[in-house]
Motif scaffolding. Structure first.
Motif, PDB file in Angstrom:
ATOM      1  N   UNK A   1       0.846  -1.186   0.000  1.00 54.52           N
ATOM      2  CA  UNK A   1       0.000   0.000   0.000  1.00 54.52           C
ATOM      3  C   UNK A   1       0.887   1.244   0.000  1.00 54.52           C
ATOM      4  N   UNK A   2       0.328   2.367  -0.408  1.00 55.70           N
ATOM      5  CA  UNK A   2       1.098   3.601  -0.459  1.00 55.70           C
ATOM      6  C   UNK A   2       1.651   3.931   0.925  1.00 55.70           C
ATOM      7  N   UNK A   3       2.945   4.193   0.995  1.00 61.43           N
ATOM      8  CA  UNK A   3       3.613   4.360   2.287  1.00 61.43           C
ATOM      9  C   UNK A   3       3.087   5.560   3.066  1.00 61.43           C
ATOM     10  N   UNK A   4       2.794   6.648   2.389  1.00 57.88           N
ATOM     11  CA  UNK A   4       2.282   7.835   3.084  1.00 57.88           C
ATOM     12  C   UNK A   4       0.916   7.571   3.696  1.00 57.88           C
ATOM     13  N   UNK A   5       0.073   6.841   2.971  1.00 59.35           N
ATOM     14  CA  UNK A   5      -1.247   6.483   3.484  1.00 59.35           C
ATOM     15  C   UNK A   5      -1.106   5.559   4.696  1.00 59.35           C
ATOM     16  N   UNK A   6      -0.208   4.588   4.607  1.00 55.17           N
ATOM     17  CA  UNK A   6      -0.002   3.652   5.717  1.00 55.17           C
ATOM     18  C   UNK A   6       0.556   4.374   6.941  1.00 55.17           C
ATOM     19  N   UNK A   7       1.488   5.285   6.727  1.00 58.40           N
ATOM     20  CA  UNK A   7       2.031   6.057   7.855  1.00 58.40           C
ATOM     21  C   UNK A   7       0.928   6.845   8.548  1.00 58.40           C
ATOM     22  N   UNK A   8      -0.007   7.359   7.762  1.00 59.57           N
ATOM     23  CA  UNK A   8      -1.146   8.086   8.327  1.00 59.57           C
ATOM     24  C   UNK A   8      -1.998   7.148   9.176  1.00 59.57           C
ATOM     25  N   UNK A   9      -2.221   5.933   8.686  1.00 59.60           N
ATOM     26  CA  UNK A   9      -2.995   4.948   9.448  1.00 59.60           C
ATOM     27  C   UNK A   9      -2.274   4.573  10.744  1.00 59.60           C
ATOM     28  N   UNK A  10      -0.973   4.361  10.673  1.00 56.26           N
ATOM     29  CA  UNK A  10      -0.196   4.017  11.874  1.00 56.26           C
ATOM     30  C   UNK A  10      -0.337   5.104  12.928  1.00 56.26           C
ATOM     31  N   UNK A  11      -0.242   6.361  12.506  1.00 53.97           N
ATOM     32  CA  UNK A  11      -0.373   7.478  13.437  1.00 53.97           C
ATOM     33  C   UNK A  11      -1.756   7.491  14.083  1.00 53.97           C
ATOM     34  N   UNK A  12      -2.801   7.309  13.286  1.00 50.53           N
ATOM     35  CA  UNK A  12      -4.163   7.319  13.819  1.00 50.53           C
ATOM     36  C   UNK A  12      -4.410   6.109  14.715  1.00 50.53           C
ATOM     37  N   UNK A  13      -3.824   4.955  14.343  1.00 54.15           N
ATOM     38  CA  UNK A  13      -3.982   3.751  15.157  1.00 54.15           C
ATOM     39  C   UNK A  13      -3.438   3.978  16.555  1.00 54.15           C
ATOM     40  N   UNK A  14      -2.282   4.579  16.643  1.00 57.06           N
ATOM     41  CA  UNK A  14      -1.682   4.849  17.953  1.00 57.06           C
ATOM     42  C   UNK A  14      -2.493   5.887  18.733  1.00 57.06           C
ATOM     43  N   UNK A  15      -2.999   6.897  18.042  1.00 60.57           N
ATOM     44  CA  UNK A  15      -3.790   7.925  18.719  1.00 60.57           C
ATOM     45  C   UNK A  15      -5.081   7.352  19.294  1.00 60.57           C
ATOM     46  N   UNK A  16      -5.587   6.287  18.690  1.00 55.70           N
ATOM     47  CA  UNK A  16      -6.795   5.654  19.201  1.00 55.70           C
ATOM     48  C   UNK A  16      -6.529   4.840  20.469  1.00 55.70           C
ATOM     49  N   UNK A  17      -5.242   4.583  20.765  1.00 52.72           N
ATOM     50  CA  UNK A  17      -4.910   3.847  21.980  1.00 52.72           C
ATOM     51  C   UNK A  17      -4.461   2.423  21.754  1.00 52.72           C
ATOM     52  N   UNK A  18      -4.266   2.031  20.496  1.00 52.75           N
ATOM     53  CA  UNK A  18      -3.745   0.696  20.190  1.00 52.75           C
ATOM     54  C   UNK A  18      -2.226   0.737  20.306  1.00 52.75           C
ATOM     55  N   UNK A  19      -1.672  -0.204  21.065  1.00 54.53           N
ATOM     56  CA  UNK A  19      -0.216  -0.276  21.258  1.00 54.53           C
ATOM     57  C   UNK A  19       0.393  -0.987  20.055  1.00 54.53           C
ATOM     58  N   UNK A  20       1.053  -0.233  19.192  1.00 56.22           N
ATOM     59  CA  UNK A  20       1.603  -0.783  17.953  1.00 56.22           C
ATOM     60  C   UNK A  20       3.118  -0.869  18.073  1.00 56.22           C
ATOM     61  N   UNK A  21       3.681  -2.061  17.837  1.00 55.56           N
ATOM     62  CA  UNK A  21       5.113  -2.280  18.007  1.00 55.56           C
ATOM     63  C   UNK A  21       5.721  -2.939  16.775  1.00 55.56           C
ATOM     64  N   UNK A  22       6.767  -2.306  16.246  1.00 56.52           N
ATOM     65  CA  UNK A  22       7.511  -2.843  15.113  1.00 56.52           C
ATOM     66  C   UNK A  22       8.739  -3.609  15.611  1.00 56.52           C
ATOM     67  N   UNK A  23       9.354  -4.373  14.694  1.00 56.91           N
ATOM     68  CA  UNK A  23      10.579  -5.132  15.006  1.00 56.91           C
ATOM     69  C   UNK A  23      10.416  -5.958  16.275  1.00 56.91           C
ATOM     70  N   UNK A  24       9.279  -6.604  16.364  1.00 55.05           N
ATOM     71  CA  UNK A  24       8.935  -7.383  17.560  1.00 55.05           C
ATOM     72  C   UNK A  24       9.382  -8.830  17.356  1.00 55.05           C
ATOM     73  N   UNK A  25      10.397  -9.281  18.084  1.00 53.20           N
ATOM     74  CA  UNK A  25      10.923 -10.644  17.885  1.00 53.20           C
ATOM     75  C   UNK A  25      10.131 -11.675  18.673  1.00 53.20           C
ATOM     76  N   UNK A  26       9.032 -12.136  18.104  1.00 50.50           N
ATOM     77  CA  UNK A  26       8.158 -13.091  18.789  1.00 50.50           C
ATOM     78  C   UNK A  26       8.941 -14.360  19.102  1.00 50.50           C
TER      79      UNK A  26
END
Length: 448
Positions: free
Chosen positions: A206-231
């Motif tokens: 997906x378009x990176x700018x659009x996805x970055x916008x979604x990531x920002x809004x996701x975090x503002x909603x209170x969802x804990x979003x974590x990258x580079x997570x070594x499960x």
């Protein structure tokens, strides 16, 4: 040779049902084997019941915003078992319609597993051997589970529709549309959601700018979003909670782990390799443009081919197969400019090239137009959430090669706009179109 059927379809999902029905309309004697329920992933445990949950989740924000529009909502509360059961009731209704469609076209249905026993034969779980001039594999894909200790303690999108109760806490592992959609759904239902991925980006493709916008809004909603997570692993405590080992990111206690880490072609144990059908490294059936496998009498459509894992694509492939093999019309599917959407909160949608793809393909002749706006409903309610529309053009005539949206109802808006990308219209065609005011869709003809 004479055969029991002209066509035997393994799998009664969207692609298989369409192929069976159209083939029968062309005069073929058709049978379908389905080991679970007619309708496949989309109807039974995928996009249809998921979209119903998305609708249910929307009310969390709508009820919150209702006061700004003159409504007094007192004592509103969410009842998961009620929604779950209503969704399953509608799934059963749709299954009945799919079955009726096959019955009306005189397609014989075998409610059991079928495997391929030869180029022109299948074996049912009951032991019966059936011959067919043509065999179509339409068995779809299956949720993947990572190879980590305790992975069996997590669930997949197959099981989440049937939860007895909602968890208080949930960890969702994945970076694709399933992970992002259920993160928004569960959060709206009051679950504390942690969304994790091994990589450094969400929603690749997906378009990176659009996805970055979604990531920002996701975090503002209170969802804990974590990258580079070594499960690393999952374990269960004495009180029934789950503990997720996230390596250097620490340990996380939760009540539910949802694996949304992709879907694998569902070919295991079907007898394909013994019949000489070539599979790729992911286990997908390798087919040509007419959906034919390496064995002349065996074809495949849908997710099992791992070309584009989308229900409308599977339906088109099934229809094209039927027209080609039984209708005397050689038809293929055009995979360019397929509109897609992620029903996250808010939803995103796109068609054609992303900005990055366009610059790589067209170089300096690319222009990007944007509209960053606050929907009227959000202005009235006081919600700060903004939408973003992007148009990607290429060449001196500014041909529209991509459209990418994030905001309320973006998927509904994109469907019509996708026709313009498919038709190769230019930016001026949008500019010359009078805006439909007031609407969010008018932003598409006002892009600067």
């Amino acid at each position: 040779m004479t055969f029991d059927f002209d066509l035997f379809v393994i799998g009664a999902g969207s692609g298989g049902v369409r192929a069976a029905r159209i083939s029968a309309q062309h005069g073929a004697r058709v049978a379908v084997a389905e080991e679970y329920r007619v309708g496949g992933t989309c109807v039974i445990r995928g996009c249809v019941p998921k979209k119903m949950l998305v609708y249910g989740a929307h009310f969390a924000e709508d009820l919150h915003d209702a006061a700004s529009f003159g409504w007094d909502i007192e004592g509103a509360r969410f009842n998961w078992p009620r929604l779950r059961d209503l969704v399953q009731k509608d799934v059963s209704r749709l299954e009945g319609l799919y079955t009726q469609g096959l019955d009306n076209n005189r397609v014989e249905i075998f409610e059991e597993r079928a495997t391929i026993s030869g180029p022109n034969s299948v074996r049912l779980a009951s032991g019966r051997e059936i011959s067919a001039r043509t065999i179509l594999v339409a068995t779809g894909a299956w949720p993947a589970r990572p190879d980590v200790p305790g992975a069996e303690l997590g669930i997949t999108s197959n099981e989440i529709f049937h939860l007895e109760t909602l968890p208080r806490r949930a960890i969702i592992a994945g970076a694709g549309y399933i992970a992002n959609e259920f993160a928004g759904i569960l959060h709206a239902f009051g679950v504390h959601v942690t969304l994790v991925t091994r990589g450094d980006r969400m929603l690749r493709g997906y378009d990176e700018e659009i996805v970055d916008h979604l990531v920002d809004l996701t975090r503002k909603k209170g969802i804990d979003l974590r990258f580079n997570f070594p499960f690393k692993s999952i374990s269960r405590t004495e009180d029934g909670s789950l503990v997720v080992d996230g390596g250097e990111q620490g340990e996380f206690e939760t009540d539910l782990v949802l694996w949304a880490t992709g879907r694998n072609p569902n070919t295991s144990g079907l007898g394909l390799e013994a019949a000489g059908v070539a599979l790729d490294k992911d286990g997908a059936v390798v087919v040509d443009e007419y959906n034919r496998s390496s064995v002349d009498s065996i074809y495949a459509v849908g997710d099992v081919t791992n070309r584009v894992q989308l229900t409308p694509v599977a339906i088109r492939e099934g229809h094209a197969f039927a027209d080609t093999v039984f209708g005397g019309l050689k038809r293929t599917v055009d995979y360019r400019s397929i509109p897609t959407a992620v029903f996250a909160s808010p939803p995103i949608s796109g068609v054609g090239l992303t900005e990055t793809q366009a610059r790589k393909e067209h170089g300096d002749v690319v222009k990007v137009y944007r509209s960053d706006f606050r929907p009227m409903k959000n202005v009235v309610s006081g919600r700060q959430e903004r939408g973003l529309y992007k148009m990607i053009t290429a060449g001196p005539e500014e041909t529209v090669v991509g459209l990418h949206l994030i905001g309320p109802d973006s998927s509904e808006i994109l469907q019509a706009a996708a026709i313009a990308v498919k038709a190769g219209l230019t930016k001026s065609a949008f500019d010359d179109t009078v805006a439909l005011h007031p609407s969010m869709a008018e932003e598409l003809v006002l892009l600067k």
